[in-house]
Design a protein around this motif. Structure first.
Motif, PDB file in Angstrom:
ATOM      1  N   THR A   1      88.711  48.031  21.906  1.00 52.73           N
ATOM      2  CA  THR A   1      87.550  47.445  22.565  1.00 52.73           C
ATOM      3  C   THR A   1      86.948  48.352  23.619  1.00 52.73           C
ATOM      4  O   THR A   1      85.897  48.066  24.134  1.00 52.73           O
ATOM      5  CB  THR A   1      87.926  46.103  23.211  1.00 52.73           C
ATOM      6  OG1 THR A   1      89.041  46.325  24.073  1.00 52.73           O
ATOM      7  CG2 THR A   1      88.262  45.065  22.179  1.00 52.73           C
ATOM      8  N   ALA A   2      87.629  49.443  23.956  1.00 53.81           N
ATOM      9  CA  ALA A   2      87.048  50.358  24.936  1.00 53.81           C
ATOM     10  C   ALA A   2      85.814  51.057  24.401  1.00 53.81           C
ATOM     11  O   ALA A   2      85.112  51.703  25.161  1.00 53.81           O
ATOM     12  CB  ALA A   2      88.080  51.390  25.353  1.00 53.81           C
ATOM     13  N   TYR A   3      85.538  50.917  23.139  1.00 52.78           N
ATOM     14  CA  TYR A   3      84.437  51.655  22.551  1.00 52.78           C
ATOM     15  C   TYR A   3      83.136  50.878  22.541  1.00 52.78           C
ATOM     16  O   TYR A   3      82.234  51.159  21.762  1.00 52.78           O
ATOM     17  CB  TYR A   3      84.852  52.142  21.163  1.00 52.78           C
ATOM     18  CG  TYR A   3      86.008  53.098  21.292  1.00 52.78           C
ATOM     19  CD1 TYR A   3      87.311  52.645  21.300  1.00 52.78           C
ATOM     20  CD2 TYR A   3      85.780  54.441  21.486  1.00 52.78           C
ATOM     21  CE1 TYR A   3      88.370  53.514  21.483  1.00 52.78           C
ATOM     22  CE2 TYR A   3      86.824  55.327  21.661  1.00 52.78           C
ATOM     23  CZ  TYR A   3      88.125  54.853  21.663  1.00 52.78           C
ATOM     24  OH  TYR A   3      89.153  55.713  21.849  1.00 52.78           O
ATOM     25  N   GLY A   4      83.029  49.913  23.427  1.00 48.39           N
ATOM     26  CA  GLY A   4      81.781  49.186  23.553  1.00 48.39           C
ATOM     27  C   GLY A   4      81.609  48.190  22.427  1.00 48.39           C
ATOM     28  O   GLY A   4      82.488  48.039  21.582  1.00 48.39           O
ATOM     29  N   TYR A   5      80.461  47.491  22.455  1.00 47.76           N
ATOM     30  CA  TYR A   5      80.242  46.610  21.345  1.00 47.76           C
ATOM     31  C   TYR A   5      78.860  46.768  20.741  1.00 47.76           C
ATOM     32  O   TYR A   5      78.033  47.480  21.273  1.00 47.76           O
ATOM     33  CB  TYR A   5      80.524  45.136  21.658  1.00 47.76           C
ATOM     34  CG  TYR A   5      80.509  44.630  23.053  1.00 47.76           C
ATOM     35  CD1 TYR A   5      79.345  44.140  23.612  1.00 47.76           C
ATOM     36  CD2 TYR A   5      81.690  44.527  23.778  1.00 47.76           C
ATOM     37  CE1 TYR A   5      79.352  43.562  24.870  1.00 47.76           C
ATOM     38  CE2 TYR A   5      81.700  43.949  25.033  1.00 47.76           C
ATOM     39  CZ  TYR A   5      80.540  43.467  25.583  1.00 47.76           C
ATOM     40  OH  TYR A   5      80.566  42.882  26.829  1.00 47.76           O
TER      41      TYR A   5
ATOM     42  N   GLY B   1      93.357  47.961  21.504  1.00 43.74           N
ATOM     43  CA  GLY B   1      93.026  49.275  22.040  1.00 43.74           C
ATOM     44  C   GLY B   1      91.686  49.787  21.549  1.00 43.74           C
ATOM     45  O   GLY B   1      91.281  50.892  21.889  1.00 43.74           O
TER      46      GLY B   1
ATOM     47  N   PHE C   1      75.349  45.066  19.516  1.00 44.58           N
ATOM     48  CA  PHE C   1      74.475  43.935  19.801  1.00 44.58           C
ATOM     49  C   PHE C   1      73.570  43.616  18.615  1.00 44.58           C
ATOM     50  O   PHE C   1      73.148  44.511  17.877  1.00 44.58           O
ATOM     51  CB  PHE C   1      73.581  44.246  20.999  1.00 44.58           C
ATOM     52  CG  PHE C   1      74.275  44.150  22.325  1.00 44.58           C
ATOM     53  CD1 PHE C   1      74.927  45.243  22.859  1.00 44.58           C
ATOM     54  CD2 PHE C   1      74.262  42.971  23.053  1.00 44.58           C
ATOM     55  CE1 PHE C   1      75.564  45.161  24.091  1.00 44.58           C
ATOM     56  CE2 PHE C   1      74.896  42.871  24.281  1.00 44.58           C
ATOM     57  CZ  PHE C   1      75.549  43.973  24.790  1.00 44.58           C
TER      58      PHE C   1
ATOM     59  N   SER D   1      82.831  42.842  18.814  1.00 40.53           N
ATOM     60  CA  SER D   1      83.699  44.009  18.958  1.00 40.53           C
ATOM     61  C   SER D   1      85.032  43.714  18.293  1.00 40.53           C
ATOM     62  O   SER D   1      85.362  42.556  18.013  1.00 40.53           O
ATOM     63  CB  SER D   1      83.909  44.342  20.438  1.00 40.53           C
ATOM     64  OG  SER D   1      84.797  43.430  21.051  1.00 40.53           O
TER      65      SER D   1
END
Lengths: 116, 118
Positions: free
Chosen positions: B103-107, B101, B109, B95
């Protein structure tokens, strides 16, 4: 500590019927909530997220989820399921703020089987 | 954009042997995660890096597991010696950098490495 519960190990639904996958969470503060889907021998694919704002969020492949703060739930829904929706679904929670380090805590997963 | 690359896809080893997994994150992603997914369970975070520093390794069994990200890009996860209960899928994710700001959007895989210890 944050946690996620997915109370159903498996959900069976007929193609064309509505699909609901349940998720409840526990976290300090306002949560960030996610749904991921996993197909056989594949990694997790992001479906949708709730960060703030409208409690109903729409995501990929026709899925949506409703954030309910009073019930600490974030159930995943699809109005009309397809056979191709058969997969393993994971709910995840992250504590708010950058200090949380972006650690995601996952539920145990719910297997969805859509029958023709 | 290219996704998160992992290798190998599958690995079978005997208990007490050692094994290593490799991950190449999305270009520009400063944060990298290793998760362990045991069959029938949700993924569990083993270790989290930001650039080449460790952010969280509280759930890494340090007596047998180690991980590094020397140049802040690729990462390797090693198990030595392996036990039967290490049989799992090892997922790598990446991520944007914490504190931006984003990292709230998930990551994102990778496809994972399936380890079987016999």
């Amino acid at each position: 500590a944050q946690s996620v519960a997915q109370p159903e190990d498996q959900v069976n639904v007929a193609e064309g019927n509505p699909l609901t996958v349940k998720c409840t969470y526990s976290v300090s503060g306002n949560p960030y909530l996610f749904w991921y889907v996993q197909y056989p021998n594949r990694g997790l694919q992001f479906l949708l997220k709730y960060i703030t704002g409208d409690n109903l969020v729409k995501g990929s492949y026709g899925f949506e989820a409703e954030f309910n703060k009073s019930q600490t739930s974030f159930h995943l829904k699809k109005p009309s399921a397809l056979v191709s929706d058969s997969a393993l679904y994971f709910c995840a929670v992250r504590a708010p703020g950058e200090a949380a380090g972006n650690k995601l805590t996952f539920g145990g997963g719910t297997r969805v089987l859509v029958k023709p | 954009e290219a996704g998160v690359a992992q290798s190998p896809r599958y690995k079978i080893i005997e208990k007490r042997q050692s094994v290593a997994f490799w991950c190449n994150p999305i270009s520009g992603h400063a944060t990298l995660y290793w998760y362990q997914q045991i069959l029938g369970q949700g993924p569990k975070l083993l270790i989290q890096f930001q650039n080449n520093g460790v952010v969280d390794d509280s759930q890494l069994p340090k007596d047998r597991f180690s991980a590094e990200r020397l140049k802040g890009v690729d990462s390797t996860l090693k198990i030595q010696p392996a036990k039967l209960e290490d049989s799992a899928v090892y997922l790598c994710a990446s991520s944007p950098e914490i504190g931006t700001g984003m990292t709230a959007y998930g990551y994102t895989f990778g496809s994972g490495t399936r380890l079987t210890v016999v």
